[in-house]
Scaffold this active site. Structure first.
Site, PDB file in Angstrom:
ATOM      1  CG  HIS A 134       9.687   2.574 -41.986  1.00 35.21           C
ATOM      2  ND1 HIS A 134      10.621   2.102 -41.084  1.00 35.21           N
ATOM      3  CD2 HIS A 134       8.516   1.977 -41.669  1.00 35.21           C
ATOM      4  CE1 HIS A 134      10.021   1.249 -40.260  1.00 35.21           C
ATOM      5  NE2 HIS A 134       8.749   1.151 -40.587  1.00 35.21           N
ATOM      6  CG  ASP A 211      12.837   1.366 -47.328  1.00 37.74           C
ATOM      7  OD1 ASP A 211      12.404   0.250 -47.673  1.00 37.74           O
ATOM      8  OD2 ASP A 211      12.482   1.937 -46.272  1.00 37.74           O
ATOM      9  CD  GLN A 214       5.305  -1.153 -47.223  1.00 38.54           C
ATOM     10  OE1 GLN A 214       4.535  -1.854 -47.888  1.00 38.54           O
ATOM     11  NE2 GLN A 214       5.390  -1.243 -45.911  1.00 38.54           N
ATOM     12  CE  LYS A 237       7.722  -3.851 -44.135  1.00 39.09           C
ATOM     13  NZ  LYS A 237       6.706  -3.744 -43.091  1.00 39.09           N
ATOM     14  CB  CYS A 375       7.588   3.119 -38.320  1.00 47.22           C
ATOM     15  SG  CYS A 375       7.262   1.932 -37.040  1.00 47.22           S
TER      16      CYS A 375
HETATM   17  N1  7TS Z   1      10.888   0.559 -44.928  1.00 53.20           N
HETATM   18  C1  7TS Z   1       9.593   0.646 -45.217  1.00 53.20           C
HETATM   19  C2  7TS Z   1       9.154   1.504 -46.376  1.00 53.20           C
HETATM   20  C3  7TS Z   1       8.665  -0.049 -44.440  1.00 53.20           C
HETATM   21  O1  7TS Z   1       7.379   0.033 -44.752  1.00 53.20           O
HETATM   22  C4  7TS Z   1       9.110  -0.830 -43.355  1.00 53.20           C
HETATM   23  C5  7TS Z   1       8.160  -1.535 -42.446  1.00 53.20           C
HETATM   24  C6  7TS Z   1      10.483  -0.915 -43.123  1.00 53.20           C
HETATM   25  C7  7TS Z   1      11.341  -0.205 -43.925  1.00 53.20           C
HETATM   26  C8  7TS Z   1      11.055  -1.769 -42.041  1.00 53.20           C
HETATM   27  O2  7TS Z   1      10.940  -3.105 -42.389  1.00 53.20           O
HETATM   28  P1  7TS Z   1      11.392  -4.244 -41.393  1.00 53.20           P
HETATM   29  O3  7TS Z   1      10.905  -5.491 -42.039  1.00 53.20           O
HETATM   30  O4  7TS Z   1      12.860  -4.185 -41.290  1.00 53.20           O
HETATM   31  O5  7TS Z   1      10.710  -3.954 -40.087  1.00 53.20           O
HETATM   32  N2  7TS Z   1       6.870  -0.964 -42.421  1.00 53.20           N
HETATM   33  C9  7TS Z   1       5.873  -1.241 -41.553  1.00 53.20           C
HETATM   34  C10 7TS Z   1       4.613  -0.678 -41.674  1.00 53.20           C
HETATM   35  O6  7TS Z   1       4.276   0.084 -42.566  1.00 53.20           O
HETATM   36  N3  7TS Z   1       3.844  -1.126 -40.673  1.00 53.20           N
HETATM   37  O7  7TS Z   1       4.562  -1.961 -39.917  1.00 53.20           O
HETATM   38  C11 7TS Z   1       5.837  -2.043 -40.456  1.00 53.20           C
END
Ligand code: 7TS
Length: 418
Positions: A134, A211, A214, A237, A375
């Site tokens: 990501h 990371d 997910q 999430k 992203c």
């Molecule tokens: N890493 C992964 C694997 C992600 O899927 C996401 C967000 C992030 C980092 C960033 O997370 P945040 O909470 O700091 O924004 N992924 C997604 C997505 O798949 N669709 O919208 C956000």
């Protein structure tokens, strides 16, 4: 309970109870259809337990933490620190000092890039990431490379969207000063073989950041078993609020790192002659934190534990297998991301219909998916496509949701044939 959620009582073999009624947002109509929510990878829906924990705190216990002598401040501090204890036990961190509250995964990765990596990197050093990351696990490393003259190196993926693990392992050497890698890809759903990778990184003493945005909502995660140095996750999430997340770090590493941001709460003593910093975990939590967010995240963890991560994993892998099989039956579909080990996510294209058009038609049928590059633009570049449609699962999804998805895709196909 609406008509659709009654229909959803269909049993699954995983043994997970039907928990849809715990999630108020799922019990609504969208564009005249009962909502089918298949966008949990972007953000998941909170259960009532989270909504009420946040509301209770806001209604009765709100005050600033760590500083008041009065009762409400004590209550707020207890609830906030209680959430840290829950998080520690949920991911099996060794001590509560290893749990740093952040705004989310993005902030957690930036903290490590700036506080751990930046002070020690020099030209000739390498940061190793993978092609499936990501943007939030790419850009902070690009920035730190720009700042220090280090080089960003990328481990390749194959046509199934699977990491070429042998090639990554061959890229590990004494030049690599950090390996930053997704546990599960948000665009492809591929699960990376972290234990094998991390034990190889250990041969060269390479610190590893995972990371886990997910992964944590979908499977048991034990940071000590993984033996990673850092693990980043996002509350929203995993059925918690937005604006809260966690950086796990091994205590010795965190201890040796300088603070990232300065301000209140992260100090022991300040004078114009100099400042002494607070202990872990407070050293990394400058300013008034997201107290209600942490409390909501603690409630989300409690909810997940009450169901059991192993059961959630089994249920979701069953629904994912069903979803992949049903999608594959549709004439003209192209599944993007077909790794042998996958969790919760399926990206796809249908005929030459633009993903945004697919997403719009599905929304008219009450089916929420995400479309675009997710992203993860390098993943799209790897498959030579501008974007995909993506259906992503959580513990509250079931086979009926998948059936509604495929029915809506057949409608889209018909519309575009005309
Ligand atoms: N890493 C992964 C694997 C992600 O899927 C996401 C967000 C992030 C980092 C960033 O997370 P945040 O909470 O700091 O924004 N992924 C997604 C997505 O798949 N669709 O919208 C956000």
């Amino acid at each position: 309970m609406n008509e659709h959620s009654q229909k959803l009582a269909k049993p699954v073999t995983s043994g997970l109870r039907d928990c849809r009624s715990d999630f108020p947002a799922l019990d609504q109509e969208v564009n005249g259809h009962s909502l089918v929510y298949l966008d949990s990878a972007a953000s998941s829906q909170p259960p009532s337990a989270v909504i009420s924990a946040v509301a209770e705190y806001q209604a009765h216990d709100h005050a600033n933490v760590h500083r008041g002598v009065h009762t409400l401040s004590h209550r707020a501090t207890e609830a906030y620190e209680g959430a840290r204890d829950r998080a520690q036990s949920f991911i099996n961190a060794n001590t509560r000092n290893e749990i740093i509250f952040t705004r989310g995964t993005t902030e957690a990765v930036n903290l490590v890039a700036q506080s751990f990596s930046r002070p020690t990197l020099k030209p000739g050093d390498r940061i190793l990431i993978t092609h499936m990351e990501h943007h939030s696990n790419i850009v902070p490393w690009q920035q730190v490379c720009e700042q220090t003259g280090a080089e960003l190196v990328v481990a390749p993926i194959d046509g199934k969207g699977q990491l070429k693990t042998d090639e990554l392992i061959a890229q590990l050497d004494e030049r690599v000063r950090m390996l930053a890698i997704a546990h599960v890809s948000n665009a492809l759903g591929s699960i990376n073989p972290l234990r094998e990778i991390i034990s190889n990184a250990r041969r060269f003493d390479i610190p590893v950041l995972v990371d886990g945005a997910q992964a944590v909502p979908h499977m048991p995660v034990d940071v000590q078993e993984l033996d990673c140095d850092f693990y980043a996750l996002s509350g929203h999430k995993m059925f918690g609020p937005t604006g809260i997340g966690i950086l796990y770090g091994k205590e010795a590493k965190l201890d040796a790192m300088p603070p990232w941001q300065g301000g209140g709460d992260m100090i022991l003593e300040v004078s114009f002659a100099g400042t002494t910093y607070n202990e872990l975990p407070y050293k990394f939590e400058a300013g008034t934190p997201n107290i209600s967010g942490a409390i909501g995240l603690g409630a989300a963890i409690g909810y997940l534990e009450s169901i059991g991560m192993a059961l959630i994993e089994r249920h979701e892998s069953e629904i994912l297998a069903y979803m992949m099989a049903e999608l594959d039956k549709i004439d003209g579909i192209r599944l993007i991301g077909t790794a042998d080990k996958k969790a919760s996510v399926q990206s796809f294209l249908l005929d030459d219909i633009h993903p945004h058009d697919l997403g719009t038609i599905l929304d008219h049928k009450g089916v929420a998916i995400r479309t675009g590059h997710h992203c993860a633009m390098p993943v799209m570049e790897h498959f030579s496509i501008p974007g995909t449609a993506r259906a992503s699962l959580a513990l509250y999804n079931n086979r009926d949701d998948v059936d509604r998805l495929t029915e809506a895709l057949l409608v889209a196909k018909k519309i575009f044939k005309k």
